[in-house]
Write a protein that holds these residues in place. Structure first.
Motif, mmCIF file in Angstrom:
data_model
loop_
_atom_site.group_PDB
_atom_site.id
_atom_site.type_symbol
_atom_site.label_atom_id
_atom_site.label_comp_id
_atom_site.label_asym_id
_atom_site.label_seq_id
_atom_site.Cartn_x
_atom_site.Cartn_y
_atom_site.Cartn_z
ATOM 1 N N GLN A 53 0.833 -1.186 0.000
ATOM 2 C CA GLN A 53 0.000 0.000 0.000
ATOM 3 C C GLN A 53 0.881 1.254 0.000
ATOM 4 O OE1 GLN A 53 -2.801 -0.147 3.166
ATOM 5 N NE2 GLN A 53 -3.548 1.934 2.879
ATOM 6 N N ARG A 72 -5.590 -4.112 3.672
ATOM 7 C CA ARG A 72 -5.138 -2.812 4.155
ATOM 8 C C ARG A 72 -4.809 -2.933 5.623
ATOM 9 N NH1 ARG A 72 -7.493 1.366 0.870
ATOM 10 N NH2 ARG A 72 -7.799 2.694 2.669
ATOM 11 N N GLU A 73 -3.758 -2.247 6.021
ATOM 12 C CA GLU A 73 -3.402 -2.294 7.428
ATOM 13 C C GLU A 73 -3.757 -0.989 8.124
ATOM 14 O OE1 GLU A 73 0.410 -4.899 8.826
ATOM 15 O OE2 GLU A 73 0.403 -4.051 6.825
ATOM 16 N N THR A 74 -4.325 -1.089 9.304
ATOM 17 C CA THR A 74 -4.676 0.120 10.040
ATOM 18 C C THR A 74 -3.464 0.628 10.804
ATOM 19 O OG1 THR A 74 -5.242 -0.916 12.128
ATOM 20 C CG2 THR A 74 -6.925 -0.896 10.433
ATOM 21 N N LEU A 75 -3.590 1.850 11.284
ATOM 22 C CA LEU A 75 -2.490 2.441 12.033
ATOM 23 C C LEU A 75 -2.175 1.605 13.267
ATOM 24 C CD1 LEU A 75 -3.613 6.182 11.805
ATOM 25 C CD2 LEU A 75 -1.927 4.985 10.410
ATOM 26 N N GLU A 76 -3.199 0.904 13.775
ATOM 27 C CA GLU A 76 -2.992 0.099 14.981
ATOM 28 C C GLU A 76 -2.455 -1.297 14.679
ATOM 29 O OE1 GLU A 76 -6.832 0.189 16.745
ATOM 30 O OE2 GLU A 76 -6.242 1.756 18.171
ATOM 31 N N ALA A 80 -7.398 -5.459 7.424
ATOM 32 C CA ALA A 80 -8.707 -5.759 6.854
ATOM 33 C C ALA A 80 -8.495 -6.334 5.465
ATOM 34 C CB ALA A 80 -9.568 -4.508 6.801
ATOM 35 N N ILE A 82 -9.466 -7.046 1.925
ATOM 36 C CA ILE A 82 -10.393 -6.494 0.938
ATOM 37 C C ILE A 82 -10.918 -7.608 0.053
ATOM 38 C CG2 ILE A 82 -10.646 -4.926 -1.003
ATOM 39 C CD1 ILE A 82 -10.049 -3.438 1.482
ATOM 40 N N GLY A 195 -14.719 -11.111 7.285
ATOM 41 C CA GLY A 195 -14.859 -10.139 8.360
ATOM 42 C C GLY A 195 -15.133 -10.732 9.720
ATOM 43 N N ARG B 149 -13.000 1.598 1.483
ATOM 44 C CA ARG B 149 -12.993 2.203 2.813
ATOM 45 C C ARG B 149 -14.181 1.766 3.636
ATOM 46 N NH1 ARG B 149 -12.062 8.241 1.265
ATOM 47 N NH2 ARG B 149 -9.891 8.139 0.613
ATOM 48 N N GLU B 152 -13.633 -1.673 4.890
ATOM 49 C CA GLU B 152 -12.690 -1.614 5.991
ATOM 50 C C GLU B 152 -13.364 -1.068 7.251
ATOM 51 O OE1 GLU B 152 -8.892 0.317 5.166
ATOM 52 O OE2 GLU B 152 -8.933 1.155 7.186
ATOM 53 N N SER B 155 -15.541 -3.389 9.283
ATOM 54 C CA SER B 155 -14.938 -4.454 10.088
ATOM 55 C C SER B 155 -13.980 -3.939 11.148
ATOM 56 C CB SER B 155 -14.253 -5.498 9.187
ATOM 57 O OG SER B 155 -13.315 -4.890 8.346
ATOM 58 N N VAL B 156 -13.445 -2.740 11.021
ATOM 59 C CA VAL B 156 -12.496 -2.304 12.049
ATOM 60 C C VAL B 156 -13.010 -1.193 12.952
ATOM 61 C CG1 VAL B 156 -10.507 -2.990 10.657
ATOM 62 C CG2 VAL B 156 -11.271 -0.630 10.630
ATOM 63 N N ASN B 235 -7.909 6.370 14.297
ATOM 64 C CA ASN B 235 -6.741 5.565 14.650
ATOM 65 C C ASN B 235 -6.869 4.115 14.214
ATOM 66 O OD1 ASN B 235 -8.607 4.756 16.478
ATOM 67 N ND2 ASN B 235 -7.338 5.057 18.287
ATOM 68 N N THR B 236 -8.098 3.678 13.896
ATOM 69 C CA THR B 236 -8.267 2.318 13.407
ATOM 70 C C THR B 236 -8.205 2.244 11.882
ATOM 71 O OG1 THR B 236 -10.635 2.632 13.452
ATOM 72 C CG2 THR B 236 -9.657 1.564 15.361
ATOM 73 N N CYS B 237 -8.054 3.403 11.245
ATOM 74 C CA CYS B 237 -8.063 3.425 9.785
ATOM 75 C C CYS B 237 -6.701 3.072 9.209
ATOM 76 C CB CYS B 237 -8.417 4.817 9.266
ATOM 77 S SG CYS B 237 -10.144 5.196 9.356
ATOM 78 N N SER B 238 -6.708 2.732 7.918
ATOM 79 C CA SER B 238 -5.446 2.491 7.252
ATOM 80 C C SER B 238 -4.983 3.741 6.523
ATOM 81 C CB SER B 238 -5.589 1.344 6.266
ATOM 82 O OG SER B 238 -6.564 1.656 5.311
ATOM 83 N N GLU B 239 -5.861 4.721 6.468
ATOM 84 C CA GLU B 239 -5.535 5.944 5.753
ATOM 85 C C GLU B 239 -5.508 7.057 6.782
ATOM 86 O OE1 GLU B 239 -7.284 7.045 1.359
ATOM 87 O OE2 GLU B 239 -8.152 5.486 2.591
#
Lengths: 248, 248
Positions: A53, A72-76, A80, A82, A195, B149, B152, B155-156, B235-239
């Motif tokens: 990504q 996709r990877e989250t900041l934490e 997820a 896709i 999911g 998005r 994502e 699920s997150v 904070n749980t997002c990848s973007e």
DNA sequence: CGAGGGTTTGAAGTGCATCAAATAGTGTGG
DNA sequence: CCACACTATTTGATGCACTTCAAACCCTCG
């Protein structure tokens, strides 16, 4: 890496395979040639990353065999999934429109053989050969429809139903009495594709067994009564059963 | 219904509005003309249906004002909201690829003024004007990204975070200190757009208030500390944050 | 045989849904 | 302008589904 064009003199198979993919249908000869000239067969071993990504998106891929996971990877740190794709599916091609950066990561989950093409060639082809643009449009449209279903499924279906839906998509259309399905990849991966957590997947599969006449033996699933499975799985859907696979 | 072309002699505004929509950027004059000649301004009162799932898809629409809900009904009767759209958004246009049937229903949730265009004109334009095909491609690509998005998010993110994300999308990009947002339509609708029940929405909004320095007064929301909201929501997002609205 | 990943099972917790009822809003006709 | 009906929204109590954490099991492969 093997250049396809150089193989072509003795082997027409790859060009044939290309033109069997909807994206490459009915292209002008010179367009198809541009793709062939700049394409390479690449192999990614299980676990290997195809791209990351936010990396510059120079290539897109056509899968010839194996399985690829898009995620996709989250900041934490949680990821997820896709989509999980196989034979004849394209991925990375949407980068043409996305500032030339990949919007998700791609990883081989079962050793993958794929053909890579420069995104630049696709961009040029779309601009020069209207047929190419049209093919791209139908391809994206099919994908979009599939994703709409997935989104709907996530909010409307419970865990066992989502698994049922997943199984139904793997069924051969010509339904014989007793259907055997070999799960194509890790249950853990199927779980995240749908999911849910691995533990939930395991338990949900049990519930599905109790409710829809299926039996499980390791990675193979037997469907004893297709109608029962459809009944249990699809009643929350907005589409009635033969909702064939649309991604690609 | 007013034919746009007939208005144009005295009023250029509508043609201007059209060309400000990405889908109509840089078209050949004759293409744009075909759209204008066959377009009509239509008004749908609150609650009125614009079209029904599985109806023949003769027209697609560009919203000039108001709010439209796209949704699908399951066999059991519950409805899943696909999207909620407003000004400058298109809907129904994907019918070009879908066997000419609408894949979802569309309803006006706040009185809508929209411009209708025949799908047939779009189909012809895509085939004849490569620019049109390209515009359609980027439009679909943006939409697809948005969908990724959403998948994502489902699920997150938990309920309050999804609301936060929804609010952030409505924020003006030039963020002033104190931001006021008018919730564009009734809250039940937002709830289903976000895949939750009205009761959950209500409680989740409270939780968001407690955690992210916002205050609610009827249909308007005030964001006192944008960073706090971003922090809690993303904070749980990848973007990372400025994940501007991509649909249309 | 033993290590390690994938899978299953158990027990406990969390979040959202559901059902039910109270409250606030909205539009209507008098 | 008010009273009423009707609808949206909120609040409370309870239940279910999925998650989490922990441990056992299983299978493969070195």
């Amino acid at each position: 890496m093997l250049n396809l064009a150089s193989q072509l003199s003795d082997d027409q198979r790859i060009a044939d395979q290309l033109s069997s993919i909807p994206l490459f249908h009915d292209l002008e000869d010179k367009t198809l040639e541009q793709f062939l000239n700049q394409s390479f067969v690449r192999v990614f071993k299980k676990g290997e990353m195809v791209f990351l990504q936010d990396d510059p998106a120079d290539y897109f891929y056509l899968i010839r065999s194996g399985w690829v996971k898009l995620f996709r990877e989250t900041l934490e740190g949680t990821e997820a999934v896709i989509d999980v794709l196989t034979q004849n599916h394209l991925f990375g091609e949407t980068a043409v429109f996305e500032d030339r950066l990949y919007t998700c990561s791609a990883q081989a989950v079962e050793t993958v053989q794929a053909v890579s093409f420069p995104v630049a060639v696709l961009k040029a082809a779309i601009e020069q050969d209207n047929r190419m643009a049209l093919n791209m449009l139908s391809s994206m449209s099919r994908y979009r429809r599939q994703q709409n279903r997935d989104i709907e499924g996530l909010s409307v279906k419970n865990a066992p139903q989502r698994i049922g839906c997943f199984l139904l998509r793997l069924c051969p259309t010509s339904a014989s009495e007793r259907i055997r399905i070999h799960l194509p990849y890790d249950k853990t991966l199927i779980a995240s594709r749908l999911g849910m957590k691995p533990e939930t997947f395991s338990r949900a599969l049990q519930r599905l067994k109790d409710n829809a006449h299926i039996s499980i033996d390791g990675p193979t699933v037997q469907i004893h009564d297709l109608d029962a499975l459809i009944d249990y799985t699809c009643n929350t859907c907005s589409e009635s059963f033969p909702c064939k696979d649309l991604s690609s």
